[in-house]
Design a protein around this motif. Structure first.
Motif, PDB file in Angstrom:
ATOM      1  N   THR A  13       0.835  -1.198   0.000  1.00  0.00           N
ATOM      2  CA  THR A  13       0.000   0.000   0.000  1.00  0.00           C
ATOM      3  C   THR A  13       0.871   1.250   0.000  1.00  0.00           C
ATOM      4  O   THR A  13       0.607   2.202  -0.745  1.00  0.00           O
ATOM      5  N   GLU A  17       1.138   4.205  -2.888  1.00  0.00           N
ATOM      6  CA  GLU A  17       0.890   5.610  -2.559  1.00  0.00           C
ATOM      7  C   GLU A  17       2.090   6.483  -2.930  1.00  0.00           C
ATOM      8  O   GLU A  17       1.933   7.572  -3.495  1.00  0.00           O
ATOM      9  N   SER A  43      -1.522   3.756 -10.186  1.00  0.00           N
ATOM     10  CA  SER A  43      -0.901   3.544  -8.884  1.00  0.00           C
ATOM     11  C   SER A  43      -1.806   4.014  -7.753  1.00  0.00           C
ATOM     12  O   SER A  43      -1.939   3.334  -6.729  1.00  0.00           O
ATOM     13  N   MET A  45      -5.064   4.238  -7.921  1.00  0.00           N
ATOM     14  CA  MET A  45      -6.189   3.304  -7.865  1.00  0.00           C
ATOM     15  C   MET A  45      -5.777   2.036  -7.111  1.00  0.00           C
ATOM     16  O   MET A  45      -6.547   1.501  -6.311  1.00  0.00           O
ATOM     17  N   ALA A  46      -4.556   1.560  -7.356  1.00  0.00           N
ATOM     18  CA  ALA A  46      -4.050   0.389  -6.634  1.00  0.00           C
ATOM     19  C   ALA A  46      -3.941   0.697  -5.143  1.00  0.00           C
ATOM     20  O   ALA A  46      -4.293  -0.139  -4.299  1.00  0.00           O
ATOM     21  N   VAL A  48      -5.768   2.800  -3.360  1.00  0.00           N
ATOM     22  CA  VAL A  48      -7.110   2.793  -2.766  1.00  0.00           C
ATOM     23  C   VAL A  48      -7.621   1.358  -2.636  1.00  0.00           C
ATOM     24  O   VAL A  48      -8.196   0.987  -1.608  1.00  0.00           O
ATOM     25  N   TYR A  49      -7.400   0.553  -3.658  1.00  0.00           N
ATOM     26  CA  TYR A  49      -7.824  -0.852  -3.595  1.00  0.00           C
ATOM     27  C   TYR A  49      -7.108  -1.567  -2.450  1.00  0.00           C
ATOM     28  O   TYR A  49      -7.734  -2.258  -1.646  1.00  0.00           O
ATOM     29  N   LEU A  50      -5.796  -1.427  -2.376  1.00  0.00           N
ATOM     30  CA  LEU A  50      -5.027  -2.093  -1.324  1.00  0.00           C
ATOM     31  C   LEU A  50      -5.466  -1.619   0.058  1.00  0.00           C
ATOM     32  O   LEU A  50      -5.521  -2.411   1.003  1.00  0.00           O
ATOM     33  N   SER A  52      -8.362  -0.837   0.900  1.00  0.00           N
ATOM     34  CA  SER A  52      -9.634  -1.500   1.222  1.00  0.00           C
ATOM     35  C   SER A  52      -9.430  -2.937   1.698  1.00  0.00           C
ATOM     36  O   SER A  52     -10.347  -3.535   2.264  1.00  0.00           O
ATOM     37  N   LEU A  53      -8.258  -3.512   1.482  1.00  0.00           N
ATOM     38  CA  LEU A  53      -7.986  -4.888   1.888  1.00  0.00           C
ATOM     39  C   LEU A  53      -7.472  -5.007   3.318  1.00  0.00           C
ATOM     40  O   LEU A  53      -7.317  -6.123   3.825  1.00  0.00           O
ATOM     41  N   HIS A  54      -7.207  -3.893   3.961  1.00  0.00           N
ATOM     42  CA  HIS A  54      -6.680  -3.946   5.326  1.00  0.00           C
ATOM     43  C   HIS A  54      -7.725  -4.542   6.260  1.00  0.00           C
ATOM     44  O   HIS A  54      -8.928  -4.469   5.993  1.00  0.00           O
TER      45      HIS A  54
END
Length: 111
Positions: A13, A17, A43, A45-46, A48-50, A52-54
């Motif tokens: 993440t 960032e 990057s 977008m990745a 933000v996606y990552l 959300s996986l926390h």
């Protein structure tokens, strides 16, 4: 195992960032190609996606992530920007990483 998964997710993440913020710097301050906006957007977008996986969307997660982010940013400074880290950089990085580990390793975990 959960600790290593969470730490790895924090690092990925942070890298997403940092890349998403570094590319506009290159475009705007170093006159690099405007085509870098495309990987910049991907990057971020990745990132933000990552994010959300926390394990949970809480201040505790983001506080722990912040410590890992600072450590990753210092590594970026050294490896990408080719800037030697000062004793102050190392001490500050160690302090924030220690703080992040206290939050991550607490007995109740991320609740």
């Amino acid at each position: 195992m959960q600790f290593l998964h969470t730490l790895g997710l924090f690092i990925l993440t942070a890298i997403a960032e940092i890349v998403g913020c570094y590319l506009p710097y290159l475009i705007l301050n170093k006159q690099k190609s405007a085509w870098l906006w495309l990987p910049c957007a991907l990057s971020l977008m990745a990132f933000v996606y990552l994010l959300s996986l926390h394990p949970a969307a809480s201040g505790r997660i983001y506080a722990a992530y912040g410590g890992v982010y600072v450590a990753c940013a210092l590594m970026w400074l050294m490896l990408v920007d080719k800037v030697a880290l000062s004793a102050w950089d190392l001490a500050g990085g160690a302090l924030v990483l220690a703080g992040a580990l206290v939050v991550i390793l607490q007995p109740n975990g991320f609740k």
